[in-house]
Design a protein around this motif. Structure first.
Motif, short mmCIF file in Angstrom:
data_model
loop_
_atom_site.label_atom_id
_atom_site.label_comp_id
_atom_site.label_asym_id
_atom_site.label_seq_id
_atom_site.Cartn_x
_atom_site.Cartn_y
_atom_site.Cartn_z
N ALA A 15 31.96 59.81 40.00
CA ALA A 15 31.33 61.07 40.43
C ALA A 15 31.27 62.10 39.30
CB ALA A 15 32.02 61.66 41.66
N GLY A 16 31.48 61.66 38.07
CA GLY A 16 31.43 62.56 36.92
C GLY A 16 30.01 62.78 36.41
N ARG A 17 29.92 63.65 35.44
CA ARG A 17 28.64 64.00 34.87
C ARG A 17 28.05 62.86 34.05
NH1 ARG A 17 28.43 68.62 30.54
NH2 ARG A 17 26.69 67.75 29.44
N GLU A 18 26.73 62.67 34.21
CA GLU A 18 25.97 61.70 33.42
C GLU A 18 24.92 62.48 32.63
OE1 GLU A 18 24.77 58.11 35.69
OE2 GLU A 18 25.84 59.07 37.35
N GLN A 19 24.42 61.86 31.58
CA GLN A 19 23.42 62.54 30.78
C GLN A 19 22.45 61.54 30.16
OE1 GLN A 19 24.07 64.58 26.74
NE2 GLN A 19 24.37 66.23 28.26
N MET A 20 21.21 61.96 30.05
CA MET A 20 20.17 61.21 29.34
C MET A 20 19.65 62.15 28.27
SD MET A 20 18.18 58.48 29.15
CE MET A 20 18.51 57.71 30.72
N ASP A 34 20.96 66.27 32.79
CA ASP A 34 22.36 66.19 33.19
C ASP A 34 22.41 66.08 34.71
OD1 ASP A 34 24.20 66.93 30.74
OD2 ASP A 34 22.43 68.23 30.62
N TRP A 35 23.24 65.16 35.21
CA TRP A 35 23.34 64.99 36.66
C TRP A 35 24.69 64.39 37.03
CZ3 TRP A 35 21.05 61.41 33.55
CH2 TRP A 35 21.27 60.06 33.80
N GLN A 36 25.00 64.46 38.31
CA GLN A 36 26.19 63.83 38.88
C GLN A 36 25.76 63.03 40.10
OE1 GLN A 36 28.76 67.58 39.03
NE2 GLN A 36 30.26 65.93 39.20
N PHE A 45 23.30 65.26 42.31
CA PHE A 45 23.10 66.66 41.94
C PHE A 45 22.49 66.71 40.54
CE2 PHE A 45 25.36 70.45 39.94
CZ PHE A 45 24.40 71.36 40.33
N VAL A 46 21.28 67.25 40.44
CA VAL A 46 20.64 67.44 39.15
C VAL A 46 21.14 68.77 38.60
CG1 VAL A 46 18.47 67.69 37.90
CG2 VAL A 46 18.60 66.12 39.85
N GLY A 118 34.77 67.43 33.00
CA GLY A 118 34.63 66.93 31.64
C GLY A 118 33.21 66.48 31.34
N LEU A 119 33.06 65.98 30.15
CA LEU A 119 31.76 65.53 29.67
C LEU A 119 31.56 64.06 29.99
CD1 LEU A 119 31.83 67.34 26.23
CD2 LEU A 119 30.64 68.05 28.32
N PRO A 120 30.31 63.59 29.91
CA PRO A 120 30.07 62.17 30.14
C PRO A 120 30.72 61.33 29.05
CG PRO A 120 28.03 63.31 29.54
CD PRO A 120 29.11 64.33 29.64
N GLY A 121 30.73 60.01 29.27
CA GLY A 121 31.32 59.08 28.31
C GLY A 121 30.45 58.87 27.08
N ALA A 122 30.76 57.82 26.35
CA ALA A 122 30.06 57.51 25.09
C ALA A 122 28.63 57.07 25.34
CB ALA A 122 30.82 56.42 24.34
N ALA A 123 27.77 57.39 24.40
CA ALA A 123 26.34 57.08 24.50
C ALA A 123 26.09 55.59 24.51
CB ALA A 123 25.58 57.72 23.35
N GLN A 124 25.08 55.21 25.27
CA GLN A 124 24.57 53.84 25.29
C GLN A 124 23.09 53.91 25.00
OE1 GLN A 124 25.47 52.27 29.17
NE2 GLN A 124 27.65 52.33 28.83
#
Length: 130
Positions: A15-20, A34-36, A45-46, A118-124
Motif C-alpha cells: 500500500a506504499g507509494r509507487e511512481q512512474m 505518483d500513486w498508491q 489514490f492518484v 516513505g518513498l517508492p523502491g528502486a527504479a525498474q
C-alpha cells in the motif's frame, strides 16, 4: 519515443507509494505519476500527475495512468483537488477507461495506505511501449 526512458518505482511496502517517470536520454525528468494502491482494500489514490509544458498533449499522462490502472479493474480510485486542466484530464480518463476518480475534493486513503510511508523502491526500467 526514441531518446526517452520509462522507469517504474514499485512500492517499498504494501500500500506504499509507487511512481512512474519518463526521462529524456540526458536524464531530464519531464513526466511523472505518483500513486498508491491497496490490493487488500481494492483502492487506489492518484497523488500527482506532472508533465512539463513542452511535453503536454502528447499522451504521457494517460499512458502513465493506464499503467497504474492495469490489472486493477473494479478498484475505487480517488485523486486530489485538481486545477481546471487536471479536472479535464481526469474527466477524459474516466470516459476512456470507465474508471471514476472520485469527486476530486476528498481523497480516500484506506488504513493500510495511511500507515504506509516513505518513498517508492528502486527504479525498474520499462520498455518504451508500456
Amino acid at each position: 519515443m526514441p531518446g526517452e526512458d520509462w522507469h517504474y518505482f514499485p512500492p517499498a511496502q504494501p500500500a506504499g507509494r509507487e511512481q512512474m517517470q519518463v526521462t529524456r536520454a540526458d536524464g531530464y525528468d519531464f513526466a511523472r505519476l505518483d500513486w498508491q494502491v491497496c490490493e487488500a482494500c481494492r483502492t487506489g489514490f492518484v497523488i500527482a500527475v506532472r508533465v512539463t509544458d513542452e511535453y503536454q498533449g502528447r499522451g504521457y499522462a494517460g499512458r502513465m495512468l493506464r499503467y497504474a490502472l492495469r490489472g486493477r479493474e473494479g478498484y475505487a480510485w480517488t485523486t486530489t483537488v485538481q486545477k481546471p486542466m487536471g479536472r479535464v484530464f481526469f474527466q477524459r480518463m474516466s470516459r476512456s477507461t470507465g474508471v471514476q476518480f472520485g469527486d476530486g475534493r476528498k481523497p480516500f486513503l484506506c488504513p493500510h495506505m495511511r500507515t504506509a510511508h516513505g518513498l517508492p523502491g528502486a527504479a525498474q526500467p520499462l520498455p518504451a511501449d508500456d
